[in-house]
Design a protein around this motif. Sequence first.
Motif, PDB file in Angstrom:
ATOM      1  N   GLY A   1       0.929  -1.214  -0.037  1.00 23.76           N
ATOM      2  CA  GLY A   1       0.041   0.035  -0.012  1.00 23.76           C
ATOM      3  C   GLY A   1       0.805   1.353   0.065  1.00 23.76           C
ATOM      4  O   GLY A   1       0.466   2.367  -0.318  1.00 23.76           O
ATOM      5  N   VAL A   2       1.963   1.014   0.123  1.00 27.27           N
ATOM      6  CA  VAL A   2       2.973   2.301   0.113  1.00 27.27           C
ATOM      7  C   VAL A   2       4.025   2.243  -1.174  1.00 27.27           C
ATOM      8  O   VAL A   2       4.172   3.113  -1.894  1.00 27.27           O
ATOM      9  N   LEU A   3       4.843   1.171  -0.813  1.00 25.48           N
ATOM     10  CA  LEU A   3       5.826   0.946  -2.035  1.00 25.48           C
ATOM     11  C   LEU A   3       5.041  -0.053  -2.930  1.00 25.48           C
ATOM     12  O   LEU A   3       5.220   0.108  -4.296  1.00 25.48           O
ATOM     13  N   ILE A   4       4.054  -1.077  -2.658  1.00 28.22           N
ATOM     14  CA  ILE A   4       3.625  -1.774  -3.507  1.00 28.22           C
ATOM     15  C   ILE A   4       2.081  -1.541  -3.512  1.00 28.22           C
ATOM     16  O   ILE A   4       1.456  -1.590  -2.400  1.00 28.22           O
ATOM     17  N   PRO A   5       1.556  -0.700  -4.520  1.00 27.13           N
ATOM     18  CA  PRO A   5       0.265  -0.270  -4.219  1.00 27.13           C
ATOM     19  C   PRO A   5      -0.941  -1.468  -4.667  1.00 27.13           C
ATOM     20  O   PRO A   5      -0.349  -2.354  -5.303  1.00 27.13           O
ATOM     21  N   PHE A   6      -1.976  -1.336  -4.043  1.00 28.82           N
ATOM     22  CA  PHE A   6      -3.134  -2.401  -4.233  1.00 28.82           C
ATOM     23  C   PHE A   6      -3.699  -2.021  -5.604  1.00 28.82           C
ATOM     24  O   PHE A   6      -3.806  -1.105  -5.917  1.00 28.82           O
TER      25      PHE A   6
ATOM     26  N   ASP B   1      -6.372  -1.182  -8.209  1.00 29.08           N
ATOM     27  CA  ASP B   1      -7.758  -0.409  -8.180  1.00 29.08           C
ATOM     28  C   ASP B   1      -8.780  -1.424  -8.660  1.00 29.08           C
ATOM     29  O   ASP B   1      -8.870  -2.682  -8.688  1.00 29.08           O
ATOM     30  N   GLU B   2      -9.923  -0.761  -8.646  1.00 29.46           N
ATOM     31  CA  GLU B   2     -11.102  -1.728  -8.819  1.00 29.46           C
ATOM     32  C   GLU B   2     -11.111  -2.537 -10.213  1.00 29.46           C
ATOM     33  O   GLU B   2     -11.985  -3.415 -10.325  1.00 29.46           O
ATOM     34  N   HIS B   3     -10.191  -2.075 -11.230  1.00 28.32           N
ATOM     35  CA  HIS B   3     -10.257  -2.633 -12.350  1.00 28.32           C
ATOM     36  C   HIS B   3      -8.947  -3.724 -12.450  1.00 28.32           C
ATOM     37  O   HIS B   3      -8.879  -4.213 -13.543  1.00 28.32           O
ATOM     38  N   GLY B   4      -8.248  -3.945 -11.331  1.00 33.14           N
ATOM     39  CA  GLY B   4      -7.267  -4.526 -11.246  1.00 33.14           C
ATOM     40  C   GLY B   4      -5.852  -4.139 -11.592  1.00 33.14           C
ATOM     41  O   GLY B   4      -4.972  -4.668 -11.905  1.00 33.14           O
ATOM     42  N   SER B   5      -5.906  -2.870 -11.850  1.00 33.86           N
ATOM     43  CA  SER B   5      -4.816  -1.988 -12.333  1.00 33.86           C
ATOM     44  C   SER B   5      -3.943  -1.489 -11.239  1.00 33.86           C
ATOM     45  O   SER B   5      -4.489  -1.113 -10.282  1.00 33.86           O
ATOM     46  N   THR B   6      -2.605  -1.523 -11.366  1.00 34.41           N
ATOM     47  CA  THR B   6      -1.469  -0.542 -10.603  1.00 34.41           C
ATOM     48  C   THR B   6      -1.195   0.363 -11.610  1.00 34.41           C
ATOM     49  O   THR B   6      -1.248   0.561 -12.896  1.00 34.41           O
ATOM     50  N   PRO B   7      -0.548   1.502 -10.784  1.00 39.65           N
ATOM     51  CA  PRO B   7       0.007   2.588 -11.714  1.00 39.65           C
ATOM     52  C   PRO B   7       1.055   2.210 -12.632  1.00 39.65           C
ATOM     53  O   PRO B   7       1.753   1.325 -12.450  1.00 39.65           O
ATOM     54  N   THR B   8       0.811   3.013 -13.564  1.00 38.90           N
ATOM     55  CA  THR B   8       1.770   2.374 -14.838  1.00 38.90           C
ATOM     56  C   THR B   8       3.134   2.659 -14.470  1.00 38.90           C
ATOM     57  O   THR B   8       4.219   2.310 -15.342  1.00 38.90           O
ATOM     58  N   THR B   9       3.764   3.467 -13.626  1.00 36.51           N
ATOM     59  CA  THR B   9       5.026   3.776 -13.228  1.00 36.51           C
ATOM     60  C   THR B   9       5.709   2.590 -12.492  1.00 36.51           C
ATOM     61  O   THR B   9       7.014   2.486 -12.272  1.00 36.51           O
ATOM     62  N   HIS B  10       4.731   1.579 -12.185  1.00 36.16           N
ATOM     63  CA  HIS B  10       5.324   0.446 -11.386  1.00 36.16           C
ATOM     64  C   HIS B  10       5.771  -0.543 -12.481  1.00 36.16           C
ATOM     65  O   HIS B  10       4.895  -1.187 -13.367  1.00 36.16           O
ATOM     66  N   ALA B  11       6.834  -1.280 -12.058  1.00 32.62           N
ATOM     67  CA  ALA B  11       7.222  -2.687 -12.710  1.00 32.62           C
ATOM     68  C   ALA B  11       7.102  -3.697 -12.018  1.00 32.62           C
ATOM     69  O   ALA B  11       7.093  -3.875 -10.764  1.00 32.62           O
ATOM     70  N   ARG B  12       6.733  -4.818 -12.754  1.00 28.15           N
ATOM     71  CA  ARG B  12       6.530  -6.056 -12.236  1.00 28.15           C
ATOM     72  C   ARG B  12       7.600  -6.996 -11.889  1.00 28.15           C
ATOM     73  O   ARG B  12       8.598  -7.136 -12.540  1.00 28.15           O
ATOM     74  N   HIS B  13       7.606  -7.713 -10.447  1.00 28.21           N
ATOM     75  CA  HIS B  13       8.753  -8.242 -10.153  1.00 28.21           C
ATOM     76  C   HIS B  13       8.110  -9.547  -9.554  1.00 28.21           C
ATOM     77  O   HIS B  13       6.989  -9.564  -8.730  1.00 28.21           O
ATOM     78  N   ASP B  14       8.714 -10.906  -9.687  1.00 28.84           N
ATOM     79  CA  ASP B  14       8.324 -11.901  -8.979  1.00 28.84           C
ATOM     80  C   ASP B  14       9.376 -12.219  -7.859  1.00 28.84           C
ATOM     81  O   ASP B  14      10.633 -12.371  -8.200  1.00 28.84           O
ATOM     82  N   VAL B  15       9.086 -12.237  -6.425  1.00 28.42           N
ATOM     83  CA  VAL B  15      10.152 -12.589  -5.308  1.00 28.42           C
ATOM     84  C   VAL B  15       9.550 -13.703  -4.765  1.00 28.42           C
ATOM     85  O   VAL B  15       8.175 -14.145  -4.775  1.00 28.42           O
ATOM     86  N   VAL B  16      10.458 -14.268  -3.930  1.00 28.90           N
ATOM     87  CA  VAL B  16      10.189 -15.427  -3.130  1.00 28.90           C
ATOM     88  C   VAL B  16      10.516 -15.268  -1.510  1.00 28.90           C
ATOM     89  O   VAL B  16      11.702 -15.307  -1.395  1.00 28.90           O
TER      90      VAL B  16
ATOM     91  N   PRO C   1      -0.378   7.175   2.601  1.00 27.77           N
ATOM     92  CA  PRO C   1      -0.771   7.450   1.096  1.00 27.77           C
ATOM     93  C   PRO C   1      -1.895   6.734   0.884  1.00 27.77           C
ATOM     94  O   PRO C   1      -2.135   5.571   1.647  1.00 27.77           O
ATOM     95  N   ASP C   2      -2.499   6.949  -0.268  1.00 25.92           N
ATOM     96  CA  ASP C   2      -3.517   6.576  -0.863  1.00 25.92           C
ATOM     97  C   ASP C   2      -2.882   4.948  -1.314  1.00 25.92           C
ATOM     98  O   ASP C   2      -1.985   4.702  -2.081  1.00 25.92           O
ATOM     99  N   PRO C   3      -3.499   3.820  -0.726  1.00 28.13           N
ATOM    100  CA  PRO C   3      -3.083   2.474  -0.941  1.00 28.13           C
ATOM    101  C   PRO C   3      -3.179   2.188  -2.205  1.00 28.13           C
ATOM    102  O   PRO C   3      -2.437   1.268  -2.928  1.00 28.13           O
ATOM    103  N   HIS C   4      -3.929   2.688  -3.517  1.00 26.88           N
ATOM    104  CA  HIS C   4      -4.049   2.225  -4.805  1.00 26.88           C
ATOM    105  C   HIS C   4      -3.084   3.147  -5.635  1.00 26.88           C
ATOM    106  O   HIS C   4      -2.825   2.864  -6.780  1.00 26.88           O
ATOM    107  N   LEU C   5      -2.374   4.148  -4.764  1.00 25.20           N
ATOM    108  CA  LEU C   5      -1.251   4.793  -5.599  1.00 25.20           C
ATOM    109  C   LEU C   5      -0.058   4.646  -5.061  1.00 25.20           C
ATOM    110  O   LEU C   5       1.031   4.807  -5.623  1.00 25.20           O
ATOM    111  N   GLY C   6       0.079   4.531  -3.925  1.00 27.93           N
ATOM    112  CA  GLY C   6       1.186   4.363  -3.025  1.00 27.93           C
ATOM    113  C   GLY C   6       2.043   5.643  -2.596  1.00 27.93           C
ATOM    114  O   GLY C   6       1.427   6.849  -2.794  1.00 27.93           O
ATOM    115  N   LEU C   7       3.378   5.457  -2.438  1.00 25.88           N
ATOM    116  CA  LEU C   7       4.279   6.805  -1.952  1.00 25.88           C
ATOM    117  C   LEU C   7       4.264   7.750  -3.043  1.00 25.88           C
ATOM    118  O   LEU C   7       4.353   7.567  -4.385  1.00 25.88           O
ATOM    119  N   GLN C   8       3.968   8.978  -2.977  1.00 27.59           N
ATOM    120  CA  GLN C   8       4.091   9.987  -4.062  1.00 27.59           C
ATOM    121  C   GLN C   8       5.203  11.080  -3.382  1.00 27.59           C
ATOM    122  O   GLN C   8       5.578  11.163  -2.415  1.00 27.59           O
TER     123      GLN C   8
END
Length: 181
Positions: A12-17, A19-34, A154-161
């Motif tokens: 909700g801060v660095l990893i936004p949740f 939105d209602e359409h399942g989208s995250t901000p376009t500024t964010h890149a996908r990573h898979d972590v373990v 921060p707004d959890p759908h936008l994250g840190l600004q």
Amino acid sequence: MRPPYLLLDIDGVLIPFPDEHGSTPTTHARHDVVPADRSADNPVTVWLDPGHGPALMDVISTGLVTPVWCTSWRQDATTLIGPLLDLPPLPHVDLPRPQITTSHPNGYLWKRDHVDAWLADAPVVWIDDDFTSLDHAWAAGRTARGTPTLLVQPDPHLGLQPEHLTEVTKWAAQLPTVHAA
């Protein structure tokens, strides 16, 4: 006065949740972590803004705050999330793993009792997306008793600004005799 702690949440801060359409901000890149409690065949997908690392380092390098992870990611924040943002290893608040069904079992953020004990009388700026009015009252009470406390939410759908980090820096800079250790 010592520099205040900068407590950093992740979800909700660095990893936004999404939105209602399942989208995250376009500024964010996908990573898979373990995470430590998962197997390699069961990674967690996270979305991170590569600009957050340099922006956080700009704040950290001022010496006005002492950064600490405060997240249910615990040590994984340092080993998994931090490196993806080019952050140095940071300590973390060793939060328990409570058996709760809401993040506000007592009407306030579940982390707060543990953070309060961990902080003792240390000043703090805490960035988390999940505070309630009771958390804000707690912060105001600490400040009124002479322990500067700022909550940034921060707004959890936008994250840190950027404006959140500007607020952190301005707040920390106005504290009396802040010098990094």
